[in-house]
Enzyme design. Structure first.
Site, short mmCIF file in Angstrom:
data_model
loop_
_atom_site.label_atom_id
_atom_site.label_comp_id
_atom_site.label_asym_id
_atom_site.label_seq_id
_atom_site.Cartn_x
_atom_site.Cartn_y
_atom_site.Cartn_z
N ASP A 95 -3.73 2.74 -5.61
CA ASP A 95 -1.96 2.60 -4.95
C ASP A 95 -2.41 0.89 -3.91
O ASP A 95 -1.07 1.25 -2.67
CB ASP A 95 -2.30 3.97 -3.84
CG ASP A 95 -2.84 3.54 -2.18
OD1 ASP A 95 -3.86 2.79 -2.16
OD2 ASP A 95 -2.30 3.51 -1.22
N GLU A 96 -3.35 0.06 -4.18
CA GLU A 96 -2.45 -1.08 -3.35
C GLU A 96 -2.53 -2.60 -4.08
O GLU A 96 -3.37 -2.32 -5.16
CB GLU A 96 -4.01 -0.98 -2.30
CG GLU A 96 -3.74 -1.65 -1.33
CD GLU A 96 -5.18 -1.53 -0.43
OE1 GLU A 96 -5.63 -0.44 0.13
OE2 GLU A 96 -5.14 -2.34 0.30
N ASP A 153 0.65 -1.50 0.23
CA ASP A 153 -0.18 -0.43 0.12
C ASP A 153 0.83 1.67 0.01
O ASP A 153 1.78 1.22 1.10
CB ASP A 153 -0.60 0.41 1.91
CG ASP A 153 -2.13 0.90 0.93
OD1 ASP A 153 -3.42 0.62 1.00
OD2 ASP A 153 -2.07 2.45 1.00
P1 DGT Z 1 -2.13 5.35 3.88
O1 DGT Z 1 -2.58 4.11 2.96
O2 DGT Z 1 -2.69 5.57 5.60
O3 DGT Z 1 -0.43 6.46 3.95
O4 DGT Z 1 -2.54 6.94 2.65
P2 DGT Z 1 -3.22 7.21 1.74
O5 DGT Z 1 -4.01 8.50 1.19
O6 DGT Z 1 -2.48 6.21 0.74
O7 DGT Z 1 -4.67 6.32 2.00
P3 DGT Z 1 -5.25 4.95 1.43
O8 DGT Z 1 -4.17 3.73 0.49
O9 DGT Z 1 -6.76 4.77 1.91
O10 DGT Z 1 -5.93 5.61 -0.46
C1 DGT Z 1 -5.68 6.18 -1.46
C2 DGT Z 1 -5.79 7.12 -2.01
O11 DGT Z 1 -7.04 7.03 -2.16
C3 DGT Z 1 -5.56 8.11 -1.37
O12 DGT Z 1 -4.71 8.83 -1.49
C4 DGT Z 1 -6.52 9.27 -1.69
C5 DGT Z 1 -8.00 7.90 -2.29
N1 DGT Z 1 -8.70 8.31 -1.26
C6 DGT Z 1 -8.60 7.61 -0.24
N2 DGT Z 1 -10.30 8.40 0.36
C7 DGT Z 1 -10.53 8.84 -0.17
C8 DGT Z 1 -11.64 10.28 0.62
O13 DGT Z 1 -12.25 9.47 0.99
N3 DGT Z 1 -11.86 10.54 -0.97
C9 DGT Z 1 -11.46 10.60 -1.90
N4 DGT Z 1 -12.26 11.63 -3.33
N5 DGT Z 1 -10.11 10.25 -2.40
C10 DGT Z 1 -10.01 9.03 -1.47
CA CA Z 2 -2.59 3.88 1.00
CA CA Z 3 -4.95 2.11 0.21
#
Ligand code: DGT
Ligand code: CA
Ligand code: CA
Length: 361
Positions: free
Chosen positions: A108-109, A8
Site C-alpha cells: 500500500d505504499e 500511503d
Molecule cells: P494507515 O496507513 O495507518 O492508515 O493504516 P494501514 O492499515 O494502511 O497501515 P500500514 O500502511 O502500516 O499497513 C498496510 C497494510 O499492511 C495494512 O492495511 C495491513 C497490513 N499490515 C500492517 N501491519 C500488519 C501486521 O502487524 N500484521 C499483518 N498481518 N498485516 C499488517
Molecule cells: Ca497505509
Molecule cells: Ca504502508
C-alpha cells in the site's frame, strides 16, 4: 533540487473491505489473520479509524480486539489478501502515471520522484499529487495520504503527519519548523529501542539529533547509522527512488463448481482462464513465453506443469493450445479430483517496443 512524494493508502485492508461492502463503513471494521488455532486465534492485520478509537491496531490478538469492541456493533473480517493485492495493483497503476520514477515499497505504499513533473516547484508538486489523489478516489473510492518533500525520509514523515486522507508538503525551508520538533521515533529507522538509547543521552526530538555530540552518537550507533540520522534529520540523505520493475508473471484461478477429473468438465474452465489471461496480457502490453497450468486437488495439494512456447504469445487461442496438453497430462497423473484450476503466464516480454518483437513473430 529533488522533489519526492510518498503515497500511503489509508487503513488499507479495512478500506478495501469497506469498498466491497459500503454498509459497514460507519462501524468499527477489523481485518483478521486467523491462525487456525482455536476459533479466535490470530492477530489483527489492520482496522479502520473508528475501530482505532477503541484501541484496536495492527498486530494485537483478535481476542483483545473483540474485548475492546465488546459493547459495540463491529465487523471482524478474515483477510482476503487476493482482493487487497488486486486493489493495490489497480491503484499503483494510477500512481505510476504521476511519477518520473516510481518505487513500490509495500502493498500500500510507494515513493515517487516528481522532480521533473513539478519542475522542482513545490506548488506544482502539490497540484499534481492532488490530481492523483482525486483520480484514485474517482476510480476506486479509495483514500490515501501523500507527503511531499526533498527526500524520501521527509516525504514519509509528511505522510505520517496527515493520515488519513491528507496531503502535506514540507519544503527544505520548513524542515526546522515542521520536522525538528517531532519525537525521534518519527524518523523512519528509529524504533522503540533506538528511541530509548537516544533519550538516555538527552535526544528527544529530531532537532535534538543535530545538537547532540556526534561522537557520542557514533559510540552508540556506529558511524554509518549516526550519519544517516544527521543527514535524514535535515532532509539531506540521498537515497534515490528506485524504479520498480513490472510484475514478472500474471495468473488467473477459478474454483470448479464440482470437484472432478473429467477433461470435458474441466475444459470450459481452461478456455475461460485462457481468455482472461489473454485479456490481462493484452491490457498490460505483454507477451508471455511460459505457460503453466496448476490444479488444487480436493485434499488441497497442488500439482502443476509448465511449458515454454516457441515464440511469445498472448492470444486466447495460442495460450489454450499450449495449456491443453499440460492439463491432459495433469489429469492423467493426478491421484485426486481437481478442486481449483489456475493458469499462469511467465517469462514476459513487454511490447512497448513493438519493433524489437518482430524478430520473435
Ligand atoms: P494507515 O496507513 O495507518 O492508515 O493504516 P494501514 O492499515 O494502511 O497501515 P500500514 O500502511 O502500516 O499497513 C498496510 C497494510 O499492511 C495494512 O492495511 C495491513 C497490513 N499490515 C500492517 N501491519 C500488519 C501486521 O502487524 N500484521 C499483518 N498481518 N498485516 C499488517
Ligand atoms: Ca497505509
Ligand atoms: Ca504502508
Amino acid at each position: 533540487m529533488s522533489i519526492i512524494a510518498c503515497v500511503d493508502l489509508d487503513y488499507f485492508y479495512a478500506q478495501c473491505e469497506e469498498i466491497l461492502n459500503p454498509s459497514i463503513k460507519d462501524k468499527p471494521v477489523v481485518v483478521c489473520i486467523y491462525s487456525g488455532r482455536g476459533k479466535e486465534g490470530g492477530a489483527v492485520a489492520t482496522a479502520n479509524y473508528i475501530a482505532r478509537k477503541y484501541g484496536v491496531k495492527s498486530g494485537i490478538p483478535i481476542k483483545t480486539a473483540k474485548n475492546l469492541l465488546k459493547d459495540v456493533e463491529a465487523y471482524f473480517i478474515p483477510a482476503n489478501l487476493d482482493l487487497y493485492e488486486k486493489f493495490s495493483q489497480e491503484v499503483m497503476n494510477i500512481v505510476k502515471k504521476y511519477a518520473d520514477v516510481f518505487e513500490q515499497v509495500s502493498v500500500d505504499e510507494a515513493y515517487l520522484d516528481i522532480t521533473k513533473q513539478s519542475n522542482s516547484d513545490y506548488k506544482k508538486a502539490l497540484e499534481i499529487m492532488l490530481r492523483m489523489k482525486e483520480e484514485i478516489f474517482q476510480k476506486h473510492k479509495l483514500t490515501c495520504t501523500v507527503g511531499i518533500g526533498p527526500s524520501k525520509v521527509i516525504a514519509k514523515i509528511a505522510t505520517d503527519l496527515k493520515k488519513p486522507n491528507g496531503i502535506e508538503v514540507i519544503t527544505p525551508e520548513e524542515i526546522p519548523l515542521k520536522v525538528w520538533p517531532l519525537s525521534v521515533d518519527s524518523l523512519p529507522g528509529i524504533g522503540p529501542r533506538s528511541k530509548k538509547r537516544l533519550e538516555n543521552i538527552g535526544v528527544k526530538t529530531i532537532g535534538d539529533i543535530l545538537n547532540a555530540d556526534f561522537m557520542k552518537l557514533v559510540s552508540i550507533f556506529g558511524k554509518k547509522i549516526s550519519t544517516y540520522f544527521v543527514l535524514a534529520a535535515q532532509g539531506k540523505e540521498t537515497e534515490q527512488v528506485k524504479e520498480t520493475y513490472e510484475v514478472k508473471q500474471f495468473s488467473r484461478m477459478v474454483t470448479l463448481k464440482n470437484n472432478t477429473l473429467q477433461f470435458n468438465e474441466i475444459k470450459p474452465y481452461l478456455e475461460q482462464l485462457s481468455k482472461e489471461l489473454s485479456e490481462t496480457l493484452k491490457s498490460n502490453n505483454y507477451f508471455a513465453k511460459g505457460i503453466s497450468v496448476m490444479a488444487v486437488l480436493d485434499d488441497l495439494n497442488i500439482i502443476s506443469k509448465s511449458k515454454l512456447a516457441d515464440k511469445p504469445i498472448n492470444s486466447e487461442k495460442d495460450i489454450y493450445k499450449i495449456a491443453e496438453p499440460l492439463l491432459l497430462d495433469l489429469i492423467k497423473r493426478s491421484p485426486r479430483m481437481f478442486r481449483r484450476l489456475a493458469l499462469r503466464a511467465y517469462d514476459l516480454i513487454s511490447y512497448e517496443g513493438i519493433e524489437s518483437l518482430e524478430r520473435f513473430v
